[in-house]
Design a protein around this motif. Sequence first.
Motif, PDB file in Angstrom:
ATOM      1  N   ILE A 290      -3.447   4.994  -1.081  1.00  0.00           N
ATOM      2  CA  ILE A 290      -4.482   5.052   0.060  1.00  0.00           C
ATOM      3  C   ILE A 290      -4.843   6.497   0.291  1.00  0.00           C
ATOM      4  O   ILE A 290      -4.104   7.376   0.526  1.00  0.00           O
ATOM      5  CB  ILE A 290      -4.107   4.543   1.287  1.00  0.00           C
ATOM      6  CG1 ILE A 290      -3.781   3.064   0.940  1.00  0.00           C
ATOM      7  CG2 ILE A 290      -5.129   5.068   2.476  1.00  0.00           C
ATOM      8  CD1 ILE A 290      -3.438   2.482   2.347  1.00  0.00           C
TER       9      ILE A 290
ATOM     10  N   ASP B 126       0.701  -1.148  -0.043  1.00  0.00           N
ATOM     11  CA  ASP B 126       0.065   0.164  -0.005  1.00  0.00           C
ATOM     12  C   ASP B 126       0.843   1.077   0.062  1.00  0.00           C
ATOM     13  O   ASP B 126       1.929   1.308   0.747  1.00  0.00           O
ATOM     14  CB  ASP B 126      -0.981   0.005   1.342  1.00  0.00           C
ATOM     15  CG  ASP B 126      -2.010  -1.221   1.086  1.00  0.00           C
ATOM     16  OD1 ASP B 126      -2.267  -1.551  -0.044  1.00  0.00           O
ATOM     17  OD2 ASP B 126      -2.601  -1.542   2.242  1.00  0.00           O
TER      18      ASP B 126
ATOM     19  N   TRP C 257      -9.528   6.774   4.833  1.00  0.00           N
ATOM     20  CA  TRP C 257      -9.955   5.557   5.694  1.00  0.00           C
ATOM     21  C   TRP C 257     -11.278   5.715   6.325  1.00  0.00           C
ATOM     22  O   TRP C 257     -11.661   6.702   6.591  1.00  0.00           O
ATOM     23  CB  TRP C 257      -9.044   5.511   6.834  1.00  0.00           C
ATOM     24  CG  TRP C 257      -7.593   5.291   6.669  1.00  0.00           C
ATOM     25  CD1 TRP C 257      -6.716   6.228   6.199  1.00  0.00           C
ATOM     26  CD2 TRP C 257      -6.918   4.174   6.475  1.00  0.00           C
ATOM     27  NE1 TRP C 257      -5.055   5.928   5.929  1.00  0.00           N
ATOM     28  CE2 TRP C 257      -5.248   4.477   6.116  1.00  0.00           C
ATOM     29  CE3 TRP C 257      -7.115   2.761   6.675  1.00  0.00           C
ATOM     30  CZ2 TRP C 257      -4.378   3.517   5.890  1.00  0.00           C
ATOM     31  CZ3 TRP C 257      -6.082   1.911   6.729  1.00  0.00           C
ATOM     32  CH2 TRP C 257      -4.708   2.241   6.462  1.00  0.00           C
ATOM     33  N   GLU C 258     -11.869   4.517   6.225  1.00  0.00           N
ATOM     34  CA  GLU C 258     -13.458   4.486   6.935  1.00  0.00           C
ATOM     35  C   GLU C 258     -13.243   4.068   8.339  1.00  0.00           C
ATOM     36  O   GLU C 258     -12.284   2.991   8.510  1.00  0.00           O
ATOM     37  CB  GLU C 258     -14.234   3.570   6.092  1.00  0.00           C
ATOM     38  CG  GLU C 258     -15.571   3.532   6.587  1.00  0.00           C
ATOM     39  CD  GLU C 258     -16.648   2.454   5.940  1.00  0.00           C
ATOM     40  OE1 GLU C 258     -17.469   1.780   6.530  1.00  0.00           O
ATOM     41  OE2 GLU C 258     -16.307   2.247   4.675  1.00  0.00           O
ATOM     42  N   THR C 259     -13.678   4.879   8.994  1.00  0.00           N
ATOM     43  CA  THR C 259     -13.101   4.642  10.775  1.00  0.00           C
ATOM     44  C   THR C 259     -14.631   4.564  11.426  1.00  0.00           C
ATOM     45  O   THR C 259     -15.662   5.019  11.094  1.00  0.00           O
ATOM     46  CB  THR C 259     -12.267   5.733  11.140  1.00  0.00           C
ATOM     47  OG1 THR C 259     -12.951   6.782  10.950  1.00  0.00           O
ATOM     48  CG2 THR C 259     -11.000   5.758  10.561  1.00  0.00           C
ATOM     49  N   GLU C 260     -14.471   3.973  12.659  1.00  0.00           N
ATOM     50  CA  GLU C 260     -15.570   4.015  13.568  1.00  0.00           C
ATOM     51  C   GLU C 260     -14.979   4.586  15.082  1.00  0.00           C
ATOM     52  O   GLU C 260     -13.939   4.192  15.249  1.00  0.00           O
ATOM     53  CB  GLU C 260     -16.291   2.616  13.740  1.00  0.00           C
ATOM     54  CG  GLU C 260     -15.398   1.644  14.369  1.00  0.00           C
ATOM     55  CD  GLU C 260     -16.002   0.279  14.624  1.00  0.00           C
ATOM     56  OE1 GLU C 260     -17.399   0.295  15.108  1.00  0.00           O
ATOM     57  OE2 GLU C 260     -15.309  -0.721  14.585  1.00  0.00           O
TER      58      GLU C 260
ATOM     59  N   PRO D  37      -9.702   2.081  12.394  1.00  0.00           N
ATOM     60  CA  PRO D  37      -9.823   1.902  11.088  1.00  0.00           C
ATOM     61  C   PRO D  37     -10.557   0.565  10.414  1.00  0.00           C
ATOM     62  O   PRO D  37     -10.180  -0.581  10.931  1.00  0.00           O
ATOM     63  CB  PRO D  37      -8.532   1.978  10.385  1.00  0.00           C
ATOM     64  CG  PRO D  37      -7.756   1.180  11.514  1.00  0.00           C
ATOM     65  CD  PRO D  37      -8.313   1.949  12.773  1.00  0.00           C
ATOM     66  N   ILE D  38     -11.510   0.929   9.506  1.00  0.00           N
ATOM     67  CA  ILE D  38     -12.557  -0.407   9.147  1.00  0.00           C
ATOM     68  C   ILE D  38     -11.942  -0.680   7.823  1.00  0.00           C
ATOM     69  O   ILE D  38     -11.923  -1.959   7.417  1.00  0.00           O
ATOM     70  CB  ILE D  38     -13.901   0.161   9.151  1.00  0.00           C
ATOM     71  CG1 ILE D  38     -14.351   0.681  10.557  1.00  0.00           C
ATOM     72  CG2 ILE D  38     -14.774  -0.995   8.778  1.00  0.00           C
ATOM     73  CD1 ILE D  38     -13.972  -0.573  11.632  1.00  0.00           C
ATOM     74  N   ARG D  39     -11.760   0.408   6.862  1.00  0.00           N
ATOM     75  CA  ARG D  39     -11.548   0.020   5.548  1.00  0.00           C
ATOM     76  C   ARG D  39     -10.689   1.109   5.250  1.00  0.00           C
ATOM     77  O   ARG D  39     -10.908   1.987   5.146  1.00  0.00           O
ATOM     78  CB  ARG D  39     -12.952  -0.253   4.675  1.00  0.00           C
ATOM     79  CG  ARG D  39     -12.375  -0.736   3.446  1.00  0.00           C
ATOM     80  CD  ARG D  39     -14.120  -0.871   2.669  1.00  0.00           C
ATOM     81  NE  ARG D  39     -14.832  -2.042   3.457  1.00  0.00           N
ATOM     82  CZ  ARG D  39     -15.948  -1.485   4.216  1.00  0.00           C
ATOM     83  NH1 ARG D  39     -16.130  -0.477   4.305  1.00  0.00           N
ATOM     84  NH2 ARG D  39     -16.572  -2.705   4.977  1.00  0.00           N
ATOM     85  N   LYS D  40      -9.841   0.731   4.149  1.00  0.00           N
ATOM     86  CA  LYS D  40      -8.924   1.751   3.395  1.00  0.00           C
ATOM     87  C   LYS D  40      -9.281   2.030   2.001  1.00  0.00           C
ATOM     88  O   LYS D  40      -9.967   1.023   1.323  1.00  0.00           O
ATOM     89  CB  LYS D  40      -7.548   1.360   3.242  1.00  0.00           C
ATOM     90  CG  LYS D  40      -7.223  -0.006   2.940  1.00  0.00           C
ATOM     91  CD  LYS D  40      -5.685  -0.471   3.302  1.00  0.00           C
ATOM     92  CE  LYS D  40      -5.527  -1.760   3.002  1.00  0.00           C
ATOM     93  NZ  LYS D  40      -4.189  -2.285   3.290  1.00  0.00           N
ATOM     94  N   LYS D  41      -9.242   3.225   1.498  1.00  0.00           N
ATOM     95  CA  LYS D  41     -10.096   3.610   0.197  1.00  0.00           C
ATOM     96  C   LYS D  41      -8.687   3.953  -0.422  1.00  0.00           C
ATOM     97  O   LYS D  41      -7.805   4.761  -0.089  1.00  0.00           O
ATOM     98  CB  LYS D  41     -10.962   4.817   0.412  1.00  0.00           C
ATOM     99  CG  LYS D  41     -12.097   4.553   1.305  1.00  0.00           C
ATOM    100  CD  LYS D  41     -12.968   5.760   1.408  1.00  0.00           C
ATOM    101  CE  LYS D  41     -14.182   5.316   2.230  1.00  0.00           C
ATOM    102  NZ  LYS D  41     -15.157   6.525   2.504  1.00  0.00           N
ATOM    103  N   LYS D  42      -8.709   3.404  -1.744  1.00  0.00           N
ATOM    104  CA  LYS D  42      -7.737   3.902  -2.568  1.00  0.00           C
ATOM    105  C   LYS D  42      -8.000   4.421  -3.883  1.00  0.00           C
ATOM    106  O   LYS D  42      -9.192   4.335  -4.249  1.00  0.00           O
ATOM    107  CB  LYS D  42      -7.053   2.472  -3.237  1.00  0.00           C
ATOM    108  CG  LYS D  42      -6.098   1.668  -2.195  1.00  0.00           C
ATOM    109  CD  LYS D  42      -5.362   0.373  -2.827  1.00  0.00           C
ATOM    110  CE  LYS D  42      -4.706  -0.288  -1.838  1.00  0.00           C
ATOM    111  NZ  LYS D  42      -3.950  -1.444  -2.510  1.00  0.00           N
TER     112      LYS D  42
END
Length: 492
Positions: A202, A123, A205-208, A190-195
Motif C-alpha cells: 500500500i 495488505d 490512500w484516497e481520502t475525503e 479513507p475511501i480507497r487504498k492504492k497498491k
Amino acid sequence: MKKLLLLTLFIFFNFNSYASQSMRRCMLLPVKDSIGGALGFKVYEEVERYLKTSEWCYYRSNSEIINILGNYKRNLNEHLHNPDVLRVISEKTKAGSIIRVEIISEGKGVEVQASVISDNGKDVYFKEKLKLSNNDPVVIGQTVKNWLDQYEKTIPYDGRILGILGNQFTVDFGQSYGVFNGDVVEVIRPIRKKKHPLFKEIVDWETEKLANGRIFYVSPTQAQGKIDKYESRKRVEVNDWVILKKNAVTKKNDLLKVPYEKAGGENDFAFGKLGTVGIFGLIDLSKVSSTTGTGTNSLGGVLMGVNVETELWATRNYWGSFELGANFGSQKKKSGNLSIESNSTTNSKFKLKFGYRYLPLGFFYGPQVDAYVGYAKYSYGHDDLSADKIGEVSFSGLIIGGKGSIPLMKKFRAHLRLEFMATSSYSEDVFLYGEDESSSNYNIEIGGSHNYSPNMDIEGGVEFNSNKAKFSGGRSISLKDTAFKGGVRFNF
C-alpha cells in the motif's frame, strides 16, 4: 494443523482483547531465524524493547500468544505467513499492524527481512530486506529499528476516533503523543487504498475530508475534541482518521511534539511510492566554438531554461526515467571573425535511462548508488551561421552513467552524477563540416536536496555538459554548458 491453530487462537482471544484497532497499534511476531532460534529471540528482545518505549506505536506484549505459536514450531514459518492466522491474531488482540521479522543465514552473514502487515493479514504497509556481513543481534535489531522509524513517517494520520457523542469525539492519542488543549484537528475518512503494481504494498490512500475540530481535554493516552465544522453531509464515525494540525497553541510546544507532521515533520528520508517527478529552472552559461584552418570562432552567453525529470520504480532496485529540457536566449561574439555580433539559440535535450539502485541501508534510507544505461540526444538550434561553421547540430547515442547520493544531516542529501556517451553520433541540419571522424560527450552534476515535506524535496545543483566533434584537417566544433539548476521534486 492450520484449523487447530485458528481454533486455539479464536478461543484464547475471546477472553483477551484490547482497545480499538489502529495502524499505530502494533504487535511483534516471534522472530524466525534459520539457525535454531537463539538469534531470533535476542533480536526479538531488542526490537520489543524499542517498541515498548516508542511514541508512535501503542505496543502491548502478549507472552501467551508466543506460547500458543510456540506449540507449532515445526511449521511456525508457514503459520507466520498465513494471512488467516495473522488476521485472527490482529482482530482478537485489536493489535492493528503486525510486525514480522525474519533472519536467514547466508555464509558469514545474514539476510534480514521485515514487514509491517495490516489487520487483514494480507495488505503490506512496509517491507524491507538487507544483507548484513555479521550476525550480531544488536546490529540486526538496530537495522529493524531504523526501518520502523522510517515506516512511522509514512503513516497517513496521527490517530483514530474511538468514540462519538453528538459533536464530541474521543481519539486514541494523548499527552504522550504531544497533544495539547486547543490543538486543531482534521477528520478524514479513507475511501480507497492504492497498491504498487509490483511491490504489492500500500503506497497511498484516497481520502475525503469530513470535518474540522478542536481538542478540549487531554489525558496521557487519549484526548477529547469537538467538531467545529463539517465539510460534507457525512458524519464522523468510529475509526475515522484524525490529523493533528499546527496552530498558535502548539507552536510553543514544538520541541515536545513527536508526531508525524503531514506538512513537514521529522522526515529525514521520505519513503517513496511509485516514483518522482521534478521541475527545475536553469541558468545556463553556454558556449559554442568552431575551429577551422583559418582560426576559431566562438559565441557565448547566458540562457534560461527548464527541465522536467520523471523517475518510475519498477521494483525496489530497478528503475526507469526520462528527462526533457530546453534552454533559450542569445549568445554574443567571443572570438574570431564572425559576420555578426550576436546570435539567438534554442537548445534542447532528451534522455531515457534504465538503471539499478544499490541500497546498502534499505529502500531510500541512507546512501544510494545508481548505475544506468540509456539514450540521450542534445540538440543545438543556432541560427544559421554556416559561413562561420556554426549552425543547427545534434549529438546522440548510448549513455552509461552512475550516481551516488548520501545523507549529510537531517533532511539534507548530497549527490554526484557522472555520465558519458559510449556511442556518440554527430549530425548537422545544414552542411558545415560533413561526416565527423569522432565525437564525444560527458555530463557531470553535483548537487543536493532538502526534504521539505514527506512528498516534496527542494533540489539544486550545478551541471557541466560538453559535446565535441572532430573532423579531418584538424577542424572541430565544441559546445559546452555550465547550468545552475533549482526546483522541486515530488513523490507520487
